[in-house]
Design a protein around this motif. Structure first.
Motif, PDB file in Angstrom:
ATOM      1  N   ASP A 142       1.010   4.154  -2.731  1.00 45.61           N
ATOM      2  CA  ASP A 142       0.857   5.570  -2.361  1.00 45.61           C
ATOM      3  C   ASP A 142       2.034   6.400  -2.872  1.00 45.61           C
ATOM      4  O   ASP A 142       1.847   7.509  -3.386  1.00 45.61           O
ATOM      5  N   LEU A 143       3.239   5.854  -2.714  1.00 48.14           N
ATOM      6  CA  LEU A 143       4.432   6.550  -3.185  1.00 48.14           C
ATOM      7  C   LEU A 143       4.389   6.729  -4.700  1.00 48.14           C
ATOM      8  O   LEU A 143       4.704   7.812  -5.213  1.00 48.14           O
ATOM      9  N   GLN A 144       3.982   5.687  -5.400  1.00 52.93           N
ATOM     10  CA  GLN A 144       3.899   5.780  -6.858  1.00 52.93           C
ATOM     11  C   GLN A 144       2.854   6.821  -7.264  1.00 52.93           C
ATOM     12  O   GLN A 144       3.090   7.630  -8.162  1.00 52.93           O
ATOM     13  N   ASN A 145       1.706   6.841  -6.591  1.00 52.39           N
ATOM     14  CA  ASN A 145       0.677   7.842  -6.870  1.00 52.39           C
ATOM     15  C   ASN A 145       1.190   9.251  -6.565  1.00 52.39           C
ATOM     16  O   ASN A 145       0.954  10.187  -7.329  1.00 52.39           O
ATOM     17  N   TRP A 146       1.889   9.391  -5.449  1.00 53.39           N
ATOM     18  CA  TRP A 146       2.439  10.689  -5.055  1.00 53.39           C
ATOM     19  C   TRP A 146       3.451  11.173  -6.093  1.00 53.39           C
ATOM     20  O   TRP A 146       3.446  12.337  -6.485  1.00 53.39           O
ATOM     21  N   ARG A 147       4.318  10.279  -6.538  1.00 52.14           N
ATOM     22  CA  ARG A 147       5.308  10.647  -7.563  1.00 52.14           C
ATOM     23  C   ARG A 147       4.611  11.066  -8.853  1.00 52.14           C
ATOM     24  O   ARG A 147       5.014  12.018  -9.509  1.00 52.14           O
ATOM     25  N   SER A 148       3.582  10.335  -9.214  1.00 55.09           N
ATOM     26  CA  SER A 148       2.838  10.661 -10.433  1.00 55.09           C
ATOM     27  C   SER A 148       2.210  12.049 -10.314  1.00 55.09           C
ATOM     28  O   SER A 148       2.298  12.862 -11.240  1.00 55.09           O
ATOM     29  N   LYS A 149       1.576  12.316  -9.174  1.00 54.09           N
ATOM     30  CA  LYS A 149       0.973  13.633  -8.950  1.00 54.09           C
ATOM     31  C   LYS A 149       2.040  14.723  -8.936  1.00 54.09           C
ATOM     32  O   LYS A 149       1.848  15.812  -9.482  1.00 54.09           O
ATOM     33  N   LEU A 150       3.157  14.430  -8.307  1.00 54.15           N
ATOM     34  CA  LEU A 150       4.258  15.394  -8.242  1.00 54.15           C
ATOM     35  C   LEU A 150       4.795  15.687  -9.646  1.00 54.15           C
ATOM     36  O   LEU A 150       5.023  16.848 -10.004  1.00 54.15           O
ATOM     37  N   GLY A 204       0.826  -1.218   0.000  1.00 55.08           N
ATOM     38  CA  GLY A 204       0.000   0.000   0.000  1.00 55.08           C
ATOM     39  C   GLY A 204       0.857   1.264   0.000  1.00 55.08           C
ATOM     40  O   GLY A 204       0.567   2.226  -0.726  1.00 55.08           O
ATOM     41  N   LEU A 205       1.926   1.242   0.799  1.00 49.72           N
ATOM     42  CA  LEU A 205       2.819   2.401   0.852  1.00 49.72           C
ATOM     43  C   LEU A 205       3.541   2.606  -0.488  1.00 49.72           C
ATOM     44  O   LEU A 205       3.718   3.737  -0.939  1.00 49.72           O
ATOM     45  N   LYS A 206       3.920   1.493  -1.123  1.00 47.99           N
ATOM     46  CA  LYS A 206       4.553   1.594  -2.440  1.00 47.99           C
ATOM     47  C   LYS A 206       3.582   2.196  -3.444  1.00 47.99           C
ATOM     48  O   LYS A 206       3.958   3.053  -4.256  1.00 47.99           O
TER      49      LYS A 206
END
Length: 146
Positions: free
Chosen positions: A50-58, A46-48
């Protein structure tokens, strides 16, 4: 010696019983650890995500900001170029006006000289010129006596 052969194997079975008792808690511990491991792996997954989603948004935000900055830079460059053109026009206009004023002053100076020659011929005007010459001369803002 027969007595020694008739010894019951009780001591051998006694250590096996505590091992079975210890095996049950170890089994439950292993099950708990496996369950905990599964939960942790799930959380890590789940954290991975979330991190991938965060990077995509960033990345999306960075691209948007970069595009906005590029547009602002283009707009700023256009405005700076317009200002340069306007200042150049102002500079040219002021230079032309300065030349016109200088030419007008020269013409007036020539007219003053030619009017001065006409005044020299007229006796009334000569008297005024003499009065002007008899006044004290000024040097560096101070009156000088003759």
């Amino acid at each position: 010696m027969a007595t020694s052969d008739s010894t019951p194997p009780l001591p051998v079975t006694a250590p096996l019983a505590p091992k079975k008792e210890n095996m049950t808690p170890v089994g439950s511990k292993i099950a708990e650890l496996n369950e905990s491991r599964t939960e942790l792996l799930s959380r890590i997954q789940g954290l991975k995500q979330d991190l991938q989603n965060w990077r995509s948004k960033l990345d999306t935000q960075v691209k948007i900001y970069r595009d906005e900055l590029t547009e602002l830079k283009k707009t700023l460059n256009v405005e700076v170029e317009q200002l340069r053109t306007e200042f150049q026009e102002l500079r040219t206009t002021l230079h032309q006006q300065q030349e016109d004023v200088t030419a007008s002053l020269r013409n007036l100076g020539l007219q003053d000289v030619s009017e001065g020659a006409k005044e020299a011929e007229d006796p009334k005007i000569e008297g005024k010129d003499e009065q002007v010459h008899t006044s004290p001369l000024k040097e560096n803002g101070k009156e000088v006596e003759s």
